[in-house]
Every structure is written in structure tokens, then in C-alpha cells.
Design a protein around this motif. Structure first.
Motif, PDB file in Angstrom:
ATOM      1  N   SER A 201       0.828  -1.209   0.000  1.00  0.00           N
ATOM      2  CA  SER A 201       0.000   0.000   0.000  1.00  0.00           C
ATOM      3  C   SER A 201       0.867   1.267   0.000  1.00  0.00           C
ATOM      4  O   SER A 201       1.965   1.280   0.557  1.00  0.00           O
ATOM      5  CB  SER A 201      -0.930  -0.004   1.216  1.00  0.00           C
ATOM      6  OG  SER A 201      -0.199  -0.111   2.425  1.00  0.00           O
TER       7      SER A 201
ATOM      8  N   PRO B  25      -3.220   7.310   2.315  1.00  0.00           N
ATOM      9  CA  PRO B  25      -2.789   6.127   3.059  1.00  0.00           C
ATOM     10  C   PRO B  25      -3.913   5.309   3.671  1.00  0.00           C
ATOM     11  O   PRO B  25      -3.868   4.068   3.643  1.00  0.00           O
ATOM     12  CB  PRO B  25      -1.859   6.695   4.130  1.00  0.00           C
ATOM     13  CG  PRO B  25      -2.273   8.129   4.287  1.00  0.00           C
ATOM     14  CD  PRO B  25      -2.695   8.557   2.921  1.00  0.00           C
TER      15      PRO B  25
ATOM     16  N   GLY C 202      -4.676   1.877   1.979  1.00  0.00           N
ATOM     17  CA  GLY C 202      -4.344   0.779   2.876  1.00  0.00           C
ATOM     18  C   GLY C 202      -5.548  -0.102   3.123  1.00  0.00           C
ATOM     19  O   GLY C 202      -5.454  -1.340   3.096  1.00  0.00           O
TER      20      GLY C 202
ATOM     21  N   LEU D  54       0.367  -7.484   4.716  1.00  0.00           N
ATOM     22  CA  LEU D  54       0.395  -6.110   4.217  1.00  0.00           C
ATOM     23  C   LEU D  54       1.756  -5.495   4.452  1.00  0.00           C
ATOM     24  O   LEU D  54       2.271  -5.495   5.574  1.00  0.00           O
ATOM     25  CB  LEU D  54      -0.683  -5.289   4.929  1.00  0.00           C
ATOM     26  CG  LEU D  54      -0.722  -3.778   4.674  1.00  0.00           C
ATOM     27  CD1 LEU D  54      -1.018  -3.470   3.212  1.00  0.00           C
ATOM     28  CD2 LEU D  54      -1.768  -3.116   5.573  1.00  0.00           C
TER      29      LEU D  54
ATOM     30  N   PRO E 146       3.147  -1.873   4.161  1.00  0.00           N
ATOM     31  CA  PRO E 146       2.822  -0.469   3.900  1.00  0.00           C
ATOM     32  C   PRO E 146       4.047   0.320   3.437  1.00  0.00           C
ATOM     33  O   PRO E 146       5.194  -0.078   3.655  1.00  0.00           O
ATOM     34  CB  PRO E 146       2.325   0.028   5.253  1.00  0.00           C
ATOM     35  CG  PRO E 146       3.041  -0.823   6.256  1.00  0.00           C
ATOM     36  CD  PRO E 146       3.222  -2.169   5.601  1.00  0.00           C
TER      37      PRO E 146
ATOM     38  N   CYS F  55      -1.077   3.788   6.573  1.00  0.00           N
ATOM     39  CA  CYS F  55      -1.516   2.831   5.550  1.00  0.00           C
ATOM     40  C   CYS F  55      -1.182   1.393   5.921  1.00  0.00           C
ATOM     41  O   CYS F  55      -1.196   0.508   5.070  1.00  0.00           O
ATOM     42  CB  CYS F  55      -0.958   3.181   4.163  1.00  0.00           C
ATOM     43  SG  CYS F  55       0.792   2.915   3.912  1.00  0.00           S
ATOM     44  N   GLY F  56      -0.926   1.164   7.226  1.00  0.00           N
ATOM     45  CA  GLY F  56      -0.646  -0.201   7.654  1.00  0.00           C
ATOM     46  C   GLY F  56      -1.097  -0.489   9.064  1.00  0.00           C
ATOM     47  O   GLY F  56      -2.105  -1.151   9.306  1.00  0.00           O
TER      48      GLY F  56
ATOM     49  N   VAL G 292       1.130  -7.372   9.340  1.00  0.00           N
ATOM     50  CA  VAL G 292       1.738  -6.165   8.790  1.00  0.00           C
ATOM     51  C   VAL G 292       3.242  -6.212   8.994  1.00  0.00           C
ATOM     52  O   VAL G 292       3.716  -6.353  10.129  1.00  0.00           O
ATOM     53  CB  VAL G 292       1.159  -4.891   9.447  1.00  0.00           C
ATOM     54  CG1 VAL G 292       1.789  -3.647   8.817  1.00  0.00           C
ATOM     55  CG2 VAL G 292      -0.352  -4.845   9.324  1.00  0.00           C
TER      56      VAL G 292
END
Length: 492
Positions: free
Chosen positions: A151, A156, A160, A176, A178, A186-187, A206
């Protein structure tokens, strides 16, 4: 700004943990250069641990009742909306976003979670016609497995959430990664609200990272055989590398990349409305949106009036500290980004372009460029083809609709476009001739709705986020037959 530094770890198997190396990466405020946060600097080893957790969680999550998945996503939407003031402050410090843009991020991201929640109970297949006696033939959509999501920083919270919401809704688990420029917004923020809403451990993991390790982290993520799909939003340059890597491992990808978006102003347009549309489309988030207007293509009969009024509006846009009330144009994301935008403008001027508004010069604190308007741009100038992704746009007068369409299509990109006209039929005819994934008639080029298919053509990427297209992108189609009566006959 520049208060106490936040410290965050990776999120693996539902717990916040340090990276295997114990290293950290700095997350800097683009306005004053202070270290806003420190996040764990994940490595390939951390990627393996995250994929371990996602792969282990997948069977149970894929089997979770749709109503349970829907309830979690709806709760997450509510929790995110409740944090609007906090997210506005976060985005000002982490990415230099002004309040209206940050607030819009929260609103749209919450709607994306709700739309994903609704998708959990949509039909997942159909009964097919068959020539076989006594056979029930079914086409069924099933989750792919572990999805790798990458992302970006510029929107964001929106992007995200978009990277994970539909994959989770249709039964996948996600790892994910970011952006290094917005690892929280964004994470980690998205992980926080989803886990608080009841998302089971391991369903979303993440992995943040140091910029120097980005390539190794992405290669480890896409290369893991348990990862079955990739989605990425970002620049065309990076997206091309992501696409090649995914293809090497025979994995599908959804890539939403850069744009060179045109706003076409036809000769019957309301000039004041066209100016309003162009100002918003060009300068929202300091021009750092993939859908921003890079080019205003305006009929010669309106060009002088449009340029004069547009220039007056642009000169008056409030510029400065993104946390200050009323600021419209804040900093770009980094000094290197400012240097890239300034170099595009400087190259154009050196080759004969006119500065209608602004100078393209970088101001203190090294990330601020005042909104700029260029005219007289030709193909010999880099800005003619290169995405600006900053607070600048170009005005191109044209003689007729044919020239307008040809100029709009003279780009390797094909994300979005706008057509301003008072004649709907004429606007739709022009829209049909534009080679973009999105067109807005009677509006500028920036728009997003969670139920609509979102994506581009040409160098703007492939695949679609959003709506039914998004649900289909993150599932596999399976053909299932059942011999419900009689017996199958075999020739040998």
C-alpha cells in the motif's frame, strides 16, 4: 508538531512484535523533518513468519460464516470513523496532509470497509447448463489463500484499507507491506481497527521495513509459494517490477499505477465551473493523487478566459503548514519528491514553457512548492509525458474536439479523465473515445466509490479494485459437478 516519537512493531499472528533483527526505521514528518515515529524494520525472515501466520489462519477464516466476517468489517468501519480527529492529526504529521483530505480518507475508507462487509453475503457462484445426464454443474468463486498487499502513502488510509478489505471479505488472509513513508496510516492503523473489531489472529499481518530493505522484503513476500496473489498501488516504475516478479512466480496481480490525467474543457463549458473543477482536480493533496489533473485541455475559444480565472484562483490558494486551519497546499512527501517536481518544471521552462503561476522553486522546509501552472508545453519537455505528482498542472489550448481527444490519448498512461461540457450527449461521445479506465463527464478526474470498479489501462496498470470486479479479482473460479442421479457412463 514534532512531539513524542511513536514506536511500533510488526503485527504477526495478532501480536505486535519486534523485527527479527531488532532494527528500526524512521518515519519522518515531511513538514518539519522531525522523526514522527519509529517502526520495526522487517526483513525476509519476518516476511516468512508473517506468511506462516497467514497460511495457518487461512482455513479457519475461509470457513468463517459470512455474517461473522460482515460484522467484523462493519465494526472496523465504525471504529475508524470514530478516530477521525486522531487520523487527521496522524496524516498531518506522517504525510503532510491537510485536514479536508485526511477527513475524506477516513470517510471513504470506512465506506470501503462497509462495502466489503456487504460483499460477504453476495452470491458466490451460479448453476451452469450441462449436456451431461443427471449432473449438477456449478461455477463457484473461492478465496485464493494468502494475499500480498503493498500500500502507498499518498492516500494512506483509503489505499491501505482498499488493499485488504475485499481480500478479507471474500475469505483470504493478508500480509500487508505499507509504504515506508506512511507505515502507520496505511498499515498499522488499519491493523489496529480491524483487530479491535475482532479480526482473528493471523488473518491480517503487517510487515514494516526500512527503505533500504524494501526490495528484499517484497521479493521474499511475492516469492513465497504460499502467497497466491499480489495487489499493489503505486508508481508505474515500481509496479512494473512488481508485475514482473509476480509473473515470474505465476501469480496474478492487481496493479493500480500512475496517471497522466486530462481534464477536457469543451467550447460550450461554463468557464467558472471548469475553473473550479480544474483547481480541485489539480491541487487536492498538493497534486499527490494518482487521479490528479496533470493536463487541462481547453478549447481555444475559452482558453484566455479560462487561463486568467484559473491563474487568479491558483495564486490565492493558502500554502504552508498542513496542520494549520485553512491550509490547502501542504508539503510534498519528501525532499527528493520536491526535487523531482521542481526539475520537471525547470526543464519545461528551460525549453520554452511559460510559467503562468508559480515558479517551481522549493521553499523552506525543503518540501514546499507553491502551486504552479505551465503553458506552452511541447513534446520536447519531460512534463509533457511524465506524471507530475505534485502541485503543478499544464494548460493546453486546442482547436477542436478531435485535437482534444488526440492530445488526451497521447500518453502511455490511461487511468482517468474528466470532460466539462453543458451537453451530456456530447460529453459521453468524447468519453467513449478516451483510452482510460475511468472517465467522468461533467466533472474533473478525481473520484472514487467503493462499489465501482477502479483501475486503469496501458501503463496505469491492470485488474480492478472495488465492487463486483474487486470480489472477482480476489477469488478463483472453480467448476464443480455432482452426479445427482443415475451413473456416469465411460467408454472403456
Amino acid at each position: 508538531m514534532g512531539g513524542t516519537t511513536t514506536s511500533r512493531g510488526l503485527v504477526i499472528a495478532g501480536r505486535e512484535v519486534p523485527s527479527e533483527s531488532g532494527g528500526h526505521a524512521e518515519d519522518r514528518n515531511p513538514w518539519d523533518g522531525s522523526v514522527f515515529a519509529e517502526v520495526a524494520a522487517g526483513t525476509a525472515a519476518d516476511v516468512r513468519a508473517a506468511v506462516d501466520a497467514a497460511a495457518e489462519a487461512f482455513p479457519a477464516w475461509a470457513a468463517t460464516r459470512p455474517a461473522e466476517r460482515r460484522a467484523i468489517l462493519n465494526r472496523a468501519a465504525d471504529l475508524l470513523a470514530e478516530r477521525t480527529k486522531d487520523v487527521i492529526a496522524l496524516m498531518a504529521e506522517e504525510v503532510g496532509a491537510v485536514a479536508p483530505w485526511a477527513g475524506f480518507n477516513v470517510m471513504l475508507a470506512a465506506d470501503m470497509l462497509r462495502e466489503a462487509a456487504a460483499a460477504t453475503s453476495q452470491p458466490v457462484g451460479q448453476v451452469l447448463a450441462t449436456n451431461s445426464e443427471g449432473v449438477l454443474s456449478i461455477q463457484q468463486r473461492v478465496p485464493k489463500g494468502v494475499v500480498a498487499a503493498i500500500s502507498p502513502w499518498n492516500a494512506p488510509v483509503i489505499l491501505g484499507v482498499r488493499a485488504v478489505a475485499m481480500p478479507l471479505a471474500v475469505g483470504n488472509t493478508v500480509v500487508l507491506k505499507p509504504s515506508e513513508d506512511a507505515p502507520i496510516a496505511c498499515g498499522l492503523l488499519i491493523s489496529d481497527v480491524l483487530h479491535e473489531a475482532g479480526l482473528p489472529a493471523g488473518v491480517l499481518n503487517v510487515v514494516t521495513n526500512d527503505r533500504a530493505d524494501a526490495g528484499a522484503v517484497v521479493e521474499a513476500l511475492i516469492g513465497d509459494e504460499r502467497v497466491r496473489m499480489v495487489n499493489f498501488t503505486g508508481s508505474t516504475e515500481v509496479g512494473r517490477r512488481i508485475g514482473v516478479l509476480a509473473a515470474t512466480h505465476l501469480k496474478p496481480a492487481v496493479l493500480e499505477l500512475g496517471g497522466k490525467n486530462a481534464l477536457i474543457v469543451l467550447d460550450d463549458a461554463d468557464v467558472d465551473y471548469a475553473v473550479d473543477a480544474a483547481v480541485f482536480g489539480s491541487y487536492m493533496n498538493a497534486g499527490q493523487i494518482c487521479m490528479c489533473v496533470d493536463r487541462v485541455i481547453v478549447d481555444h475559444s475559452l482558453a484566455d478566459a479560462f487561463t486568467e480565472r484559473f491563474a487568479a484562483r491558483v495564486r490565492d490558494l493558502p500554502v504552508g503548514d498542513p496542520s494549520a486551519a485553512g491550509t490547502v497546499i501542504g508539503p510534498v512527501i519528501s525532499e527528493s519528491a520536491a526535487q523531482r517536481v521542481s526539475a520537471l518544471i525547470r526543464d519545461a521552462v528551460e525549453h520554452g514553457a511559460e510559467l503562468v503561476v508559480g515558479s517551481g522553486e522549493i521553499e523552506v522546509p525543503g518540501t514546499l512548492i507553491r502551486p504552479t501552472v505551465l503553458a506552452g508545453v511541447t513534446k520536447q519537455m519531460r512534463v509533457y509525458y511524465d506524471e507530475i505528482f505534485g502541485p503543478a498542472t499544464v494548460i493546453h489550448p486546442v482547436d477542436d474536439v478531435e485535437e482534444a481527444v488526440a492530445l488526451a490519448n497521447d500518453s502511455a498512461h490511461g487511468l482517468t479523465a474528466g470532460v466539462i461540457t453543458e451537453n451530456l450527449a456530447r460529453g459521453l461521445e468524447v468519453a467513449a473515445r478516451l483510452r482510460t479506465g475511468i472517465v467522468h463527464v461533467g466533472d474533473q478526474s478525481i473520484a472514487d466509490e467503493p462499489q465501482a470498479p477502479f483501475g486503469g489501462v496501458k501503463n496505469s496498470g491492470y485488474g480492478r479494485f472495488g465492487g463486483q470486479a474487486g470480489a472477482e479479482a480476489f477469488t478463483d473460479t472453480r467448476w464443480v459437478t455432482a452426479q445427482v442421479s443415475g451413473r456416469a457412463h465411460y467408454p472403456i
